[in-house]
Motif scaffolding. Sequence first.
Motif, PDB file in Angstrom:
ATOM      1  N   UNK A 199     -30.657  42.264-106.545  1.00 35.52           N
ATOM      2  CA  UNK A 199     -31.404  41.056-106.168  1.00 35.52           C
ATOM      3  C   UNK A 199     -32.821  41.428-105.732  1.00 35.52           C
ATOM      4  N   UNK A 200     -32.900  42.495-104.898  1.00 36.52           N
ATOM      5  CA  UNK A 200     -34.218  42.949-104.431  1.00 36.52           C
ATOM      6  C   UNK A 200     -35.092  43.346-105.622  1.00 36.52           C
ATOM      7  N   UNK A 201     -34.465  44.076-106.553  1.00 38.73           N
ATOM      8  CA  UNK A 201     -35.194  44.601-107.704  1.00 38.73           C
ATOM      9  C   UNK A 201     -35.776  43.491-108.585  1.00 38.73           C
ATOM     10  N   UNK A 202     -35.023  42.387-108.729  1.00 35.71           N
ATOM     11  CA  UNK A 202     -35.492  41.345-109.668  1.00 35.71           C
ATOM     12  C   UNK A 202     -36.142  40.150-108.959  1.00 35.71           C
ATOM     13  N   UNK A 203     -36.304  40.274-107.632  1.00 36.04           N
ATOM     14  CA  UNK A 203     -36.949  39.156-106.921  1.00 36.04           C
ATOM     15  C   UNK A 203     -38.435  39.429-106.737  1.00 36.04           C
ATOM     16  N   UNK A 204     -39.063  39.981-107.757  1.00 35.83           N
ATOM     17  CA  UNK A 204     -40.508  40.253-107.665  1.00 35.83           C
ATOM     18  C   UNK A 204     -41.251  38.935-107.537  1.00 35.83           C
ATOM     19  N   UNK A 205     -42.387  39.016-106.896  1.00 36.87           N
ATOM     20  CA  UNK A 205     -43.210  37.811-106.766  1.00 36.87           C
ATOM     21  C   UNK A 205     -43.998  37.587-108.052  1.00 36.87           C
ATOM     22  N   UNK A 206     -43.597  36.619-108.817  1.00 35.28           N
ATOM     23  CA  UNK A 206     -44.387  36.253-109.988  1.00 35.28           C
ATOM     24  C   UNK A 206     -45.098  34.943-109.689  1.00 35.28           C
ATOM     25  N   UNK A 207     -46.251  34.714-110.310  1.00 30.85           N
ATOM     26  CA  UNK A 207     -46.911  33.429-110.059  1.00 30.85           C
ATOM     27  C   UNK A 207     -46.021  32.278-110.525  1.00 30.85           C
ATOM     28  N   UNK A 208     -46.110  31.121-109.869  1.00 36.59           N
ATOM     29  CA  UNK A 208     -45.300  30.001-110.338  1.00 36.59           C
ATOM     30  C   UNK A 208     -45.712  29.614-111.757  1.00 36.59           C
ATOM     31  N   UNK A 209     -44.825  28.913-112.458  1.00 36.04           N
ATOM     32  CA  UNK A 209     -45.127  28.504-113.828  1.00 36.04           C
ATOM     33  C   UNK A 209     -46.402  27.672-113.852  1.00 36.04           C
ATOM     34  N   UNK A 210     -47.224  27.972-114.840  1.00 35.16           N
ATOM     35  CA  UNK A 210     -48.537  27.331-114.912  1.00 35.16           C
ATOM     36  C   UNK A 210     -48.488  25.995-115.672  1.00 35.16           C
ATOM     37  N   UNK A 211     -47.398  25.265-115.487  1.00 36.12           N
ATOM     38  CA  UNK A 211     -47.280  23.979-116.181  1.00 36.12           C
ATOM     39  C   UNK A 211     -47.224  22.902-115.103  1.00 36.12           C
TER      40      UNK A 211
END
Length: 303
Positions: free
Chosen positions: A87-99
Motif C-alpha cells: 500500500x505504501x509503495x503504490x500510494x505515491x502522490x500523483x496529481x489529481x486527474x486533469x479533467x
Amino acid sequence: MNIFDKFKNLTESLKKTKESLAQKIGSIFTGGGLPPDYMEKLEEALVLSDISFQTASDIINSVKKDIPGAGSITSGEFKGFLKREIKKMISKEFPPLNIDDKKGIILIVGVNGVGKTTTVAKLGNFYKNKGKKVIVGACDTFRAAAQEQLAIWGERTGIEVVSGKENQDPASVAHDAVQKLKEKDFDLLIIDTAGRLHNKKHLMEELAKIKRVIMKANSTPPDETFIIIDASLGQNSITQAAQFRELVDITGVIITKMDGSARGGIAIDVIHKLGLPVRFIGTGEKPENISDFSPEIFVEGLL
Ligand code: GDP
C-alpha cells in the motif's frame, strides 16, 4: 457508483490474482510458522503474480524490516505486513486527474487488441454517468473495424462519435472532433488512436501530428494521455507502456482485462517501476465494467 460498488467491482476483478497469490503465500506457511527461506518463497509468489524481480525485491526488503524473526509470526500477520508495505509503495502522490469542468481532452494510446476501443467507450460512459457531455474521436482510421466498433458502442452508450473515412488522415478526424468539442455543448473529448507499435516512426509521427492539431485548435495539449495495457499480457504490457512513453508523454495508465487474469501484480510495477499513476481498471466487457483505481481497495482485493 457508490464506494461499496466500487470496492466490489475492483476487488472482484482481482479474484484470480488473489486466489493465485493467496495460495502461494499460504504455501510458505505449510510447515507451521514462517520458514527461514521465506524470502525466496515470497519472491517466487510475487514474481508468479507478474510483479518484476526488482519490485518484488523492493517489497521483500521493506517487509523484512517488520518481521520479528522466522517462525514467530502467523500467516495473517505476515499478510498484514505485506499489505501495508505494498500500500505504501503504490500510494505515491500523483496529481489529481486533469479533467475538470472545462472542455477537456483525453488522448488514448495503446497496441491493438489490448481493449482500447472498448475502454474508450467505457471511459466515455463513466464520465457520462458523472454528468459530462462526452464526445469520442475515432482516429484509428487505418482499421475500418475500429471505427465501426466505436460507432456501435456510441449507439449503445448514447455517445456521439466523430469518425473519418478509411485511411483518412487521423489528425483531420482529431481536428473535426476538437472543433465539435469547442463549438457544441460538449465537456469532454476522448480520442482513440492507432496502435501499430511495430511501425514506431510512423506511429510517432501520427501521434505528434494529432497533438499538433489539438494544440492548434484548442491552444493546449491533451489534458491527459492514457495508455491502455492488458493485464493478461503480464510484464509484456509494462514493456509496451515503456515503449509508448518514448513516443508520447503518458500521464496515466488504464489496465484492462483484470477480471480474466491472475496477473494483477502489474499494477504495482506501473506505479513503482514506471512511476505512472494507474487511473482506471477494466473489470469486464460491459460498458459499466470500469473502475477508478484506489491503492487501498486494490491492496485489499489483492491480498
Ligand atoms: P482493441 O483492438 O485494443 O481496440 O481491443 P477491443 O476493444 O476490440 O477489445 C478486445 C477484446 O477484449 C474484446 O473482446 C473486448 O470485449 C475485450 N475486453 C476489453 N476490455 C476488457 C476487460 O476489461 N475485461 C474483459 N474480460 N474483456 C475486455
